[in-house]
Scaffold this active site. Sequence first.
Site, mmCIF file in Angstrom:
data_model
loop_
_atom_site.group_PDB
_atom_site.id
_atom_site.type_symbol
_atom_site.label_atom_id
_atom_site.label_comp_id
_atom_site.label_asym_id
_atom_site.label_seq_id
_atom_site.Cartn_x
_atom_site.Cartn_y
_atom_site.Cartn_z
ATOM 1 N N ARG A 65 -16.591 83.659 81.746
ATOM 2 C CA ARG A 65 -16.961 84.687 80.769
ATOM 3 C C ARG A 65 -18.471 84.752 80.533
ATOM 4 O O ARG A 65 -18.963 84.966 79.433
ATOM 5 C CB ARG A 65 -16.202 84.452 79.455
ATOM 6 C CG ARG A 65 -14.696 84.636 79.615
ATOM 7 C CD ARG A 65 -13.970 84.489 78.301
ATOM 8 N NE ARG A 65 -14.163 83.169 77.748
ATOM 9 C CZ ARG A 65 -14.049 82.859 76.462
ATOM 10 N NH1 ARG A 65 -13.726 83.788 75.596
ATOM 11 N NH2 ARG A 65 -14.248 81.639 76.038
ATOM 12 N N HIS A 114 -12.943 97.861 65.279
ATOM 13 C CA HIS A 114 -13.643 97.359 66.458
ATOM 14 C C HIS A 114 -15.142 97.608 66.402
ATOM 15 O O HIS A 114 -15.873 97.196 67.287
ATOM 16 C CB HIS A 114 -13.041 97.965 67.730
ATOM 17 C CG HIS A 114 -11.767 97.277 68.106
ATOM 18 N ND1 HIS A 114 -10.545 97.861 67.953
ATOM 19 C CD2 HIS A 114 -11.534 96.027 68.561
ATOM 20 C CE1 HIS A 114 -9.609 96.997 68.328
ATOM 21 N NE2 HIS A 114 -10.184 95.882 68.694
ATOM 22 N N CYS A 146 -6.401 97.921 62.630
ATOM 23 C CA CYS A 146 -5.895 96.827 63.473
ATOM 24 C C CYS A 146 -6.336 95.518 62.813
ATOM 25 O O CYS A 146 -6.947 95.535 61.735
ATOM 26 C CB CYS A 146 -6.450 96.983 64.897
ATOM 27 S SG CYS A 146 -5.729 95.857 66.099
HETATM 28 C C1 LIG Z 1 -5.232 93.722 69.359
HETATM 29 N N1 LIG Z 1 -5.481 93.720 70.739
HETATM 30 C C2 LIG Z 1 -4.949 92.744 71.569
HETATM 31 C C3 LIG Z 1 -4.573 93.108 72.866
HETATM 32 N N2 LIG Z 1 -4.051 92.195 73.712
HETATM 33 C C4 LIG Z 1 -3.891 90.934 73.300
HETATM 34 N N3 LIG Z 1 -3.362 90.038 74.140
HETATM 35 N N4 LIG Z 1 -4.267 90.540 72.059
HETATM 36 C C5 LIG Z 1 -4.796 91.410 71.165
HETATM 37 O O1 LIG Z 1 -5.120 91.014 70.039
HETATM 38 N N5 LIG Z 1 -4.712 94.379 73.277
HETATM 39 C C6 LIG Z 1 -5.103 95.430 72.391
HETATM 40 C C7 LIG Z 1 -5.958 94.984 71.282
HETATM 41 C C8 LIG Z 1 -7.410 94.872 71.681
HETATM 42 N N6 LIG Z 1 -7.641 93.770 72.553
HETATM 43 C C9 LIG Z 1 -8.240 92.621 72.167
HETATM 44 C C10 LIG Z 1 -8.332 91.652 73.130
HETATM 45 C C11 LIG Z 1 -9.021 90.468 72.852
HETATM 46 C C12 LIG Z 1 -9.562 90.253 71.623
HETATM 47 C C13 LIG Z 1 -10.348 89.032 71.337
HETATM 48 O O2 LIG Z 1 -10.907 88.914 70.286
HETATM 49 N N7 LIG Z 1 -10.477 88.085 72.281
HETATM 50 C C14 LIG Z 1 -11.303 86.943 72.074
HETATM 51 C C15 LIG Z 1 -10.614 85.723 72.587
HETATM 52 C C16 LIG Z 1 -11.345 84.497 72.130
HETATM 53 C C17 LIG Z 1 -10.561 83.219 72.237
HETATM 54 O O3 LIG Z 1 -9.376 83.191 72.396
HETATM 55 N N8 LIG Z 1 -11.255 82.140 72.144
HETATM 56 C C18 LIG Z 1 -10.704 80.802 72.256
HETATM 57 C C19 LIG Z 1 -11.874 79.919 72.523
HETATM 58 C C20 LIG Z 1 -12.099 79.841 73.936
HETATM 59 C C21 LIG Z 1 -13.463 79.174 74.201
HETATM 60 O O4 LIG Z 1 -14.183 79.648 75.024
HETATM 61 N N9 LIG Z 1 -13.842 78.142 73.484
HETATM 62 C C22 LIG Z 1 -15.137 77.558 73.681
HETATM 63 C C23 LIG Z 1 -15.601 76.957 72.352
HETATM 64 C C24 LIG Z 1 -15.517 77.879 71.216
HETATM 65 C C25 LIG Z 1 -16.435 79.069 71.356
HETATM 66 O O5 LIG Z 1 -17.664 78.853 71.362
HETATM 67 O O6 LIG Z 1 -15.944 80.236 71.413
HETATM 68 C C26 LIG Z 1 -14.992 76.455 74.703
HETATM 69 O O7 LIG Z 1 -13.859 76.034 74.978
HETATM 70 O O8 LIG Z 1 -16.033 76.061 75.256
HETATM 71 C C27 LIG Z 1 -10.141 80.246 70.967
HETATM 72 O O9 LIG Z 1 -10.256 80.875 69.926
HETATM 73 O O10 LIG Z 1 -9.600 79.139 71.038
HETATM 74 C C28 LIG Z 1 -12.621 87.162 72.805
HETATM 75 O O11 LIG Z 1 -13.640 86.751 72.233
HETATM 76 O O12 LIG Z 1 -12.639 87.720 73.907
HETATM 77 C C29 LIG Z 1 -9.449 91.221 70.643
HETATM 78 C C30 LIG Z 1 -8.768 92.407 70.914
HETATM 79 N N1 LIG Z 2 -1.302 91.211 63.861
HETATM 80 C C1 LIG Z 2 -2.237 91.456 64.904
HETATM 81 C C2 LIG Z 2 -2.049 92.821 65.484
HETATM 82 C C3 LIG Z 2 -3.085 93.244 66.448
HETATM 83 S S1 LIG Z 2 -2.629 94.580 67.413
HETATM 84 C C4 LIG Z 2 -3.632 91.303 64.385
HETATM 85 O O1 LIG Z 2 -3.823 91.559 63.207
HETATM 86 O O2 LIG Z 2 -4.544 90.928 65.118
HETATM 87 ZN ZN LIG Z 3 -3.587 96.435 66.546
#
Ligand SMILES: CN1c2c(nc(N)[nH]c2=O)NC[C@@H]1CNc1ccc(C(=O)N[C@@H](CCC(=O)N[C@@H](CCC(=O)N[C@@H](CCC(=O)O)C(=O)O)C(=O)O)C(=O)O)cc1
Ligand SMILES: N[C@@H](CCS)C(=O)O
Ligand SMILES: [Zn+2]
Length: 775
Positions: A15, A707, A739
């Site tokens: 990433r 968003h 959302c």
């Molecule tokens: C609501 N939406 C979703 C969709 N699909 C999903 N599967 N989930 C959803 O909520 N689709 C429609 C909509 C819009 N889509 C999204 C998709 C993704 C996100 C989002 O916010 N994603 C985050 C994910 C971050 C995450 O999971 N982080 C991990 C940490 C991982 C990591 O790298 N850790 C680091 C240390 C910590 C750090 O510095 O971050 C490491 O290990 O080194 C966690 O929390 O554990 C994103 O940021 O991309 C929103 C809507």
């Molecule tokens: N309960 C979820 C829905 C996202 S689509 C949230 O609040 O993130």
């Molecule tokens: Zn939603």
Amino acid sequence: MLTHTLGYPRLGAFREIKKACEGYWKGALDEKALRSASLEEKHRRWRAQQEAGMELVACNDFSLYDHVQDMSFMLGVIPERYKPLCQNLSDLDLYFAMCRGYQGAGYDVTAMEMTKWFDTNYHYIVPEFTRNQDFHYYSRKCVEEFLEAVSFGVKKPKAVLVGPISYLLLGKEKTDDFHRLDLIDTLLPVYMAVLEDLHHAGCTWVQFDEPFLVTDLDDRTRKLYAEVYGVLRQHFPDVHFLLAAYFDGFGDNLQTAMSLPVDTLHLDVVNGLYDLPAVFRDVPRDMNISLGVVDGRNIWINDVNESLGILGLAVKALGHDRVMVSSSCSLLHVPYDVRNEPDGGTLPDFLGPWLAFARQKLDEIRLLADLMEDEVSADAFYGLAEHLKQLEKRKHSKFLRNSDVRSALDALSGEPVGRRQSIAERRVLQQEWLQLPVLPTTMIGSLPQTAELRSLRKRYRDGSLSAEDYGSGVRVLITNAVRWQESIGLDVLVHGEFERTDMVEFFGEHLDGVAFTGNGWVQSYGTRAVKPPIIYGDVSRKEPMTVELARFAQGLSERPVKGMLTGPGTILKWSFVRNDQPLSDTAMQVALALREEVMDLELAGIEVIQIDEPGIREGLPLKKADRESYLEWAVRAFLVCSGGVGPATQIHTHMCYADYADILDALIRMDADVLTIETARSDMEVLSGFAAAGYPGQLGPGIYDIHSPRIPSVGELNTQLEKVLSHFAPRQIWVNPDCGLKTREWDEVVPAVENMVTAARKARHQVRKRALEEG
Ligand SMILES: CN1c2c(nc(N)[nH]c2=O)NC[C@@H]1CNc1ccc(C(=O)N[C@@H](CCC(=O)N[C@@H](CCC(=O)N[C@@H](CCC(=O)O)C(=O)O)C(=O)O)C(=O)O)cc1
Ligand SMILES: N[C@@H](CCS)C(=O)O
Ligand SMILES: [Zn+2]
């Protein structure tokens, strides 16, 4: 046989691009550093494709936010409200302002609309068109990226563009006095300018993505395809045109597609095998075909026997030199590389050899092409043998079947499902228990996933924090969130989903038959990514998943705190699913597991249970004829999951970022008591459809866009509510964001939600005043 893929993932295997962009937005990185991080990533992607032996290597499929927005920028499609920003912002900042909204330096503009890319969980920025839309060649990114590929040493870069007709169809008219396809005559000269520029730079291969060719099209649009590609062909006789459609077969558009003056037609064989007999029979002699036999949407290793069979038939029909091997669609929709999964990580050992992520798919494309050669190398034989061995192992694996789940599924077959009382009866009972005001306020579920929370989770995962301490940390966050919601006067509270990285991944972690990855990131929109779980076997619930924290949260308040689940359609759609049984069977298994959870939540005293189903619309087949059978099982799965509770328990569902107008009937059949729905980013257009359909449930049309980092004012929220109330009676309406708030910071959430509650109070007064005036 030439090999290629339609596109490659672009957020970075670790990433890197997400981190670079977010660093840039925070001011930690300047434009130069962001550009250099981008170039490094482009190099890594090109290197991977070259090393894997792709003859054609995609370029311009990289993007800092979204490839459709890149097209809009290239074509100068910049809505009026962003134009003042041009004076003070760099092009890069203008580009991001359109994607994310912008507040600062005296400007306050909302983000552009975002919606699903066909039936995927990728979201694109919707181009906005006006009647006299001006198109001009604005950004040269495409040519610049082509030249970067050449300097890197790519021999045959293939420039990827969204084709002109799909580009227009992806957009929206801002007024209803024209159709966006009417703009083709003004758009086409700009495409020609871009092609001229590419041609001049030495580009000989262009891939036009025209995915609308797999959807239902009218004759006018089909004719337009012929005209447009005729014009392009005439001006660029020497450029090799590859026309790609994917996510389904061409169906009724196949003859149109085969009549176009393009050199190569790409077919998604995984989803459109049924096109092939007609293709082998009718494809013109001067047209090559690119066969997408490697699935770009799922992660299972390729069924080489099947692929070789198809390629063999193609060679028989067309000859070896006219067939190319490819992925079904861009590899954007799968993670980078199985080898990036940490040793001793989250994937069960038996699963690894059955998986192919993007990098492995490149190898599979190469392998298939090598196996089609007259002389097959020892390496290719070895690759074939290894694939066949793993396919056999998977087929007979004991990990795939659970007899209890199978029996439960059989018992369910043909049984009536759903709630016993009507929605109107339930509404009376629920109101008696919940005693909510008119225009009740709530949130969708998640609250900020802060750096502190992520670091807490990281320490728990790497073992430096005990489960107990992690649990206490999460409980503190829930407690603070509940206290804050009470203090600002929200009516129905949420616990904040702090224990979940993602609403689907969380359930993947807790269900049997489902695996989850450590690093299997897939871009969802902009810099945001998800790690889709992998449903490999029969699904069942090991133990209650959400009940303990739901009970804890409810114990903190007299007000209802929602139980929060992700629905079966969404778990299915946002996971990589097994491809060895019908989707409907897998959906029903997930639904049965979730039903147990719903019943346990009710038993634990949770009065309001939200079952999110944003993925249900996304699963809708692209062709109308296939839709009803999908909706039938998808709605049934929701009813299986939600239908067991008593009438006083209020079931909510939530949906976002898609067009719901075409599934209104199914939404009604889902029979949820309350539906909260994203409408803010599409300007509430969908509401008139709900009103016209006489939607019987309560509705919470999201009144602000979560968003975007911008904070909506009370006035603008009030205006949004007024718009909603012009369609519906106040008693039918809830007030909520569009959302979950997990992507936001607390200093954005607190004022925004406070403003929302104030706006709801104001609206209540207005409603009361109006009612008194009207007697
Ligand atoms: C609501 N939406 C979703 C969709 N699909 C999903 N599967 N989930 C959803 O909520 N689709 C429609 C909509 C819009 N889509 C999204 C998709 C993704 C996100 C989002 O916010 N994603 C985050 C994910 C971050 C995450 O999971 N982080 C991990 C940490 C991982 C990591 O790298 N850790 C680091 C240390 C910590 C750090 O510095 O971050 C490491 O290990 O080194 C966690 O929390 O554990 C994103 O940021 O991309 C929103 C809507
Ligand atoms: N309960 C979820 C829905 C996202 S689509 C949230 O609040 O993130
Ligand atoms: Zn939603």
